[in-house]
Structure formats: C-alpha cells, structure tokens
Design an enzyme around this catalytic site. Structure first.
Site: not given
Length: 360
Positions: A241-243
């Site tokens: 997950i990129k956040q």
C-alpha cells in the site's frame, strides 16, 4: 532512566528539534500487534496466502534488490508525474528525465529496489534493463489535458502489457471518496486479480480525492480516512500500500460537521485508544489498517522543495518506527541534479539500514 539514542550528527541537523522525540517516542499501540519487516518477509507473510509461486518469486525479487536487499524494507523511485502533473511541470526542473533511460539509471544508481513508472517508459527500455532492476508498471493515471481539468484515474495500460515487458508488479491508483471511486475499485480489483494470475505483485496508491475533505485542515491526509482507504486497498489484495504520510486526524467528524450530514462510520476508540496527534501514532494507525502490516505500508515523499533531504529523512524515520516497510520518493529525487537524487535515496535507505532507528 530511559536510554536515549545516539543520533548521527547529520540526522540531528536534518531532524532538528524533532530529533529526540521522533527517535525515542514510544507508540500508543504496541508493536506486538504488528507483522514487522525482516529478511524472511516473503516466506513469513506471503507463503501461506493464495498468491501463486510466480507472485512469490516476483515479490522476492522486489525485496532482494538494491541497497535494502533482504531487509524486508523497500525504496522505490516512482515517475508517473509526466502524466499526473504533466511532463513540462515535472521535468522542466531537470530535462534529462524527458529521456526514459535516465529514470531507470537514477533508480539503479540510487540503490532502489524497483522503478515504478509508465508503460511507455518501461516499454522503451525493457530489453536493456528489465533484468537489471525490477519494473513496476503503473497501469492507470489521471491526465490534465481534458478541459476543464478533471480528476479521474483511467486505464492507460493492460496487465498483459506489463507482463510482456518483464514487470514484477503492477501499480494503480484509486481516488477513494471521489465520484469515480466505485468504478475505479472494480477496475483495479479485476486488474490485480489478473496480475496475480500472471505472477506479478500488486501495489495500490490509496489516495483520497473529494473537495469535502478540505475544511479547516486538509483531511486528505487524515489518519482515520487514509487508514480506511488502506483497508479498502488490502481488501482487493494489494500486496503493498502506498499512502501519504498522515498530518492530522478526525476526518470523519470534520467532514460531517462541515457538510451538516452524517458521513461514514468510525468509533471514538480510534481517537482515544489507537491514536494520538503524534506522527508515529498516526502512521501506525495506517499500518494497522494494512492488516497489521501484512501488506507493507510505503509512504510517499511528496513534492520537491528546499528542505527535501530533511523531509525525506523525517518521513523515513516516521514510517520505519511506525512499522512501515519503506518509502516511495519521486519528485524530491528527479527534480534535482542526478548525483543529488542518488544521495537523497541513500539518505532515505540509511534510515532503514540503521540499527539505531528502531520500531516505536
């Protein structure tokens, strides 16, 4: 007496007055709840999942490349800004990156685990570099040519094209909270399932997009809202997950009050038992929503500015101490001279390689 870490002078100058607090803070939620990065990451986390052997091989290649090889941490160069923000706005500060080969060279010289960019960039360079650094094809983008400008992630590439050029993973963005999010969730879920069938890993940019999220603060970076976006992302089997790094909290309440309508659903214990206003606690809540870290959380580096090195190191320290798995930094690296971009990646990676930066 609580022991205080010995901070390298260069880090102390970069972190400034926050150095002691960021490096010694004890998180509100115990690290015992988390699945933390380590050399056995793929075996420990993914061997028991529904991912097939080819996906495991792709993940292992990703985690076994660059300066962070076999640590469980990853450092990625993403360059999709030529579409997302226009090529002129992105590459005018450093025109060498109009040439796709220089994008890949920066990732290699920077010691990155992988390069994440467009079908065009990777397709142009595939035969020369696919065996030298893992490729991540970003398959959807927002473009700024339509007038008036709109904000919608649309498919630019197919999963099959990514596989054919030798990619180990595909990446995609969903604008959670936008009018188009339902369609985007369905498109990306289908694409991720196909990527797994073909043996590629999946990375999701879990971004928020709605004007209602901009109130007294920009709640696009609220821990509670970004945390839920992460949880939706792992639900469609994103492996990573990129956040964005969280900067505030209480997004649900703020949006509900501002719009005078009930919005979403949360629990007061999110704000009393699971978070504080400390950036490590806010980021740990993001990690919790990634199945307690089973899907690795990588935070983005943000726009380029005069304090890039300090901001990048600060983000890396927060991400690592919160239980994240790395950083994905683009403009801070490629919008400066090549050698400075390399040094910036090394500064980020040094945080993850340091035994002194521990899990909070």
């Amino acid at each position: 007496m609580t022991a205080t870490l010995s901070v390298p002078s260069s880090w102390e100058s970069l972190l400034g007055e926050e150095a002691e607090d960021l490096l010694n803070y004890k998180a509100k939620v115990s690290q015992d709840l988390l699945h933390l990065p380590g050399p056995d990451w793929v075996d420990r986390i993914f061997a028991g999942t529904d991912r097939n052997p080819q996906v495991l091989r792709s993940l292992q290649q990703l985690y076994s490349t660059g300066r962070l090889a076999n640590t469980g941490y990853i450092s990625i160069l993403p360059v999709d800004q030529g579409i997302e923000h226009s090529a002129g706005a992105s590459f005018a500060p450093n025109p060498i990156y109009f040439d796709p080969e220089n994008i890949i060279k920066l990732a290699i010289e920077g010691g990155c685990n992988a390069v994440a960019t467009t079908l065009g960039v990777l397709g142009m360079m595939s035969r020369k570099y696919a065996h030298k650094i893992p490729f991540i094809v970003k398959i959807n983008h927002n473009e700024l040519m339509t007038f008036p400008n709109q904000f919608d992630q649309v498919m630019f590439a197919s999963v099959e094209q990514a596989w054919n050029l030798g990619a180990v993973a595909v990446g995609a963005t969903i604008y959670f909270g936008s009018e188009q999010s339902t369609r985007q969730i369905q498109e990306v879920s289908k694409a991720f399932a196909r990527a797994h069938e073909l043996g590629m890993a999946t990375i999701l940019w879990c971004y928020l997009r709605n004007n209602a999220f901009k109130q007294d603060k920009d709640y696009h970076v609220a821990a509670d809202l970004t945390g839920q976006a992460n949880h939706l992302g792992v639900t469609i089997e994103a492996d990573i997950i990129k956040q964005k790094l969280p900067e505030c909290n209480n997004g649900y309440q703020a949006v509900s009050q501002a719009m005078a309508k009930t919005y979403g659903k949360t629990d007061k214990r999110v704000y009393t038992d699971l978070t504080t206003d400390h950036p490590i606690d806010l980021t740990r809540y993001q990690v919790l929503n990634c199945y307690c870290g089973r899907a690795g959380l990588i935070n983005s580096g943000g726009a380029s500015g005069k304090n890039d090195f300090a901001e990048a190191v600060r983000t890396a320290v927060i991400n690592k101490r919160a239980g994240g798995t790395g950083l994905i930094s683009g403009r801070k690296a490629f919008q400066r001279p090549f050698e400075e971009g390399v040094k910036l990646f090394h500064a980020i990676q040094d945080v993850y390689l340091s035994a002194e930066v521990t899990i909070a």
